[in-house]
Design an enzyme around this catalytic site. Structure first.
Site, PDB file in Angstrom:
ATOM      1  N   HIS A   1      15.487  26.624  77.926  1.00  0.00           N
ATOM      2  CA  HIS A   1      14.855  27.932  77.816  1.00  0.00           C
ATOM      3  C   HIS A   1      15.200  28.612  76.497  1.00  0.00           C
ATOM      4  CE1 HIS A   1      14.621  27.901  82.376  1.00  0.00           C
ATOM      5  NE2 HIS A   1      13.397  28.070  81.970  1.00  0.00           N
TER       6      HIS A   1
ATOM      7  N   GLU B   1       2.922   6.929  74.885  1.00  0.00           N
ATOM      8  CA  GLU B   1       4.316   7.380  74.967  1.00  0.00           C
ATOM      9  C   GLU B   1       5.240   6.287  75.496  1.00  0.00           C
ATOM     10  OE1 GLU B   1       4.451  10.653  77.754  1.00  0.00           O
ATOM     11  OE2 GLU B   1       2.733   9.850  78.839  1.00  0.00           O
TER      12      GLU B   1
ATOM     13  N   ASP C   1       8.681  11.243  74.622  1.00  0.00           N
ATOM     14  CA  ASP C   1       8.998  10.107  75.486  1.00  0.00           C
ATOM     15  C   ASP C   1       9.017   8.794  74.714  1.00  0.00           C
ATOM     16  OD1 ASP C   1       9.539  11.337  77.842  1.00  0.00           O
ATOM     17  OD2 ASP C   1       7.572  11.059  78.740  1.00  0.00           O
TER      18      ASP C   1
ATOM     19  N   CYS D   1       0.967  14.884  69.882  1.00  0.00           N
ATOM     20  CA  CYS D   1       1.247  16.139  70.584  1.00  0.00           C
ATOM     21  C   CYS D   1       2.734  16.332  70.867  1.00  0.00           C
ATOM     22  CB  CYS D   1       0.451  16.222  71.875  1.00  0.00           C
ATOM     23  SG  CYS D   1       0.788  14.882  73.048  1.00  0.00           S
TER      24      CYS D   1
END
Length: 578
Positions: A195, A438, A462, A509
């Site tokens: 976070h 990925e 990933d 991405c």
């Protein structure tokens, strides 16, 4: 004497301020057995604490300034929803009644069970969402234990810049502190997907995480320099170092101010190569923020959160409403990724279906789960096909590792398309179906996949982890997470070359796409479409406009050849990363 400390830089920028420590730490949670006559009263006490915790979060949300990126308010909204989640509320009340334990101990048991579910999730981004559970439960616990208080700096009358040092910081605390004189965050725990990292990037505040023992080693009130790009803290700096970083800070401020001038300019290189820059978003409201930062559209829209923290699956109509909203809100192309959950991620009162696999990262997840549970997949696909009538949408299939998976999913989409057409349902005439690259197997088999997919999108987060066999959320091994490893660069190049040969678009991405340090390298590898957090678009655009793509392709080709021969090439690599 100056002290230098290393950590993980997660939000770029230079900050200089005085250290203030937040002493959160673990709560000393009491546990005791209740008399039978007190059980229902304890349930009432728990629900009262839950209500007060929700009031606190609503107060924080009301203080978020107008114009703040939507993902910041979304963190508070997520916590508000979780306050009512039955995995927390009903489980806690059940412990109080069944075990006759006090509310604090009951809530701790509910929290621990639910956090364990998240910790078994294979996707690093979603695994770190176990932090949500920790923060929500801690807020209720502090109310129960009467240790809750409004977070504020020790002396709000002092306007001197402040560096917050803590073990961890909740989203609500970050939002409150950002409205005071805080210029940087340093936490002992967390990773690039925590976070603190996500919110600091959205707010444009330098931040470093994973700096173990920071609270012990940094002194209260001492001056500290925070380098959010390199992940370094320099405490009690000498005059020469302080002057150097102040010059660097001023230069970065000038550069940031200039970025707004190119917002409406094309992302075109000096030699005329047009590059497409898109945004990764999670909420329809984020589309406006992405456009305001110069993004041409959306390169990744995640759908997982519709499925989480609930006992039932979202209906087709519920999904359609969500997808139609976001597609309509985006003024440009949008790529929506189908469900990227694992069987172990379906959070339902802290339990999962069947035993937890030994290695969930290699288990039933993403496209594998969707193909195994076709009704769930068909419901999402029908909703997506219906939503395609509202804009320029394309569908991306995650974690593809073989042609058979892709063809099976594409066949289902084709069949559903015919069903909806027969029913007279409006859909886009053309709906490209692509594969997310990925998994190393997909990158190696990219020439085969490219003959069937309409586009590729490289998920570097990933791809790097699977290639290097490391978990970047794990503090013990995340130092091995290396986007510049020769094997990773070779897999990226192989994917791009396969797309070029087949005449399909190849995007990226993952986080590499939004880091301007890697822009020139990726351009040299042949990447022409980048998707990233909206706040990174202008920085990447500036790098593109300063670059000569033709020259970069020659330089990167030479670099990879040297690396793959096992030669040292740090000089050439540093030149590209400048």
């Amino acid at each position: 004497m100056s002290l230098w400390l290393p950590g993980i830089g997660v939000s770029r920028g230079i900050a200089i301020g005085r250290v203030q420590k937040l002493h959160g730490g673990d709560l000393e949670i009491p546990e005791y057995t209740l008399p039978v006559v007190d059980i229902e009263g304890e349930v009432v006490r728990f629900y009262g604490a839950q209500r007060r915790a929700k009031e606190q979060l609503r107060e924080v949300r009301a203080r978020i300034p107008v114009g703040t990126p939507g993902d910041i308010a979304a963190f508070i909204d997520t916590h508000l929803l979780m306050m009512d989640d039955r995995s927390i509320t009903e489980a806690t009340v059940g412990h109080i009644r069944a075990q006759r334990c006090n509310a604090e101990a009951a809530l701790r048991r509910s929290r621990d069970a639910l956090v364990e579910v998240f910790q078994q999730m294979e996707d690093p981004y979603l695994r770190t969402r176990g932090d949500d559970v920790e923060h929500v439960c801690t807020r209720i616990l502090r109310v129960l234990m009467k240790t809750d208080r409004q977070l504020a700096l020790k002396s709000e009358s002092i306007s001197e810049p402040t560096v917050i040092v803590s073990d961890d910081i909740t989203p609500a605390d970050i939002i409150l502190l950002a409205q005071q004189s805080v210029v940087a965050f340093v936490t002992e725990y967390g990773g690039p997907l925590s976070h603190t990292a996500i919110l600091a990037r959205s707010l444009g505040i330098p931040a470093i995480v994973g700096m173990h023992n920071a609270r012990r080693l940094l002194r209260e009130g001492e001056q500290a320099i925070i380098d959010g790009e390199l992940g370094h803290v320099l405490a009690d700096p000498e005059a020469q170092a302080l002057a150097f970083y102040r010059r660097k800070q001023r230069a970065q401020a000038v550069a940031r101010n200039k970025l707004s001038l190119i917002r409406d300019e094309p992302a075109e290189s000096r030699d005329g190569e047009l590059i497409h820059l898109l945004a990764n978003i999670e909420l329809p409201e984020d589309a406006a923020v992405a456009a305001a930062n110069g993004a041409e559209g959306v390169g990744l829209y995640r759908t997982e959160f519709l499925f989480m923290n609930r006992k039932d699956q979202p209906s087709e109509d519920e999904q359609y409403d969500a997808y139609a909203r976001v597609v309509s809100a985006v003024k440009g192309p949008i790529t929506i990724r189908t469900l990227d959950l694992g069987a172990d991620k379906q959070v339902d009162s802290g339990r999962s279906r069947g035993p937890t696999p030994n290695n969930p990262a290699l288990g039933l997840r993403a496209i594998r789960l969707c193909l195994k549970e076709p009704e769930m997949f068909r419901s999402q696909l029908r909703a997506l096909l219906r939503a395609s009538a509202h804009g320029q949408m394309q569908i991306m299939l995650p974690m593809i590792s073989s042609l058979a998976e892709f063809r099976q999913a594409a066949a289902i989409i084709g069949s559903l398309r015919e069903e909806l057409r027969a029913q007279g349902v409006a859909m886009a005439d053309k709906l490209p179906i692509g594969a997310m690259i990925e998994v190393p197997a997909a990158a190696i088999a990219a020439p085969i996949l490219a003959r069937h997919a309409k586009f590729f999108s490289i998920g570097t987060n990933d791809l790097i982890q699977y290639t290097l066999a490391i978990d970047r959320v794990d503090d013990e091994v995340n130092y091995l997470y290396d986007p510049l490893h020769p094997a990773v660069l070779q897999l990226i190049r192989m994917t791009i070359q396969a797309g070029e040969a087949a005449g399909i678009e190849v995007a990226m991405c993952g986080e590499m796409a939004g880091d301007p340090r890697y822009t020139r390298l990726l351009l040299g590898l042949g990447l022409t479409e980048f998707s990233m957090h909206p706040s990174s678009v202008l920085e990447v655009k500036a790098m593109v406009r300063q670059s000569n793509v033709g020259e970069l392709r020659v330089q990167v080709g030479s670099l990879l050849a040297r690396l793959l021969r096992g030669e040292a090439a740090s000089d050439q690599l540093e030149e590209l990363l400048r």
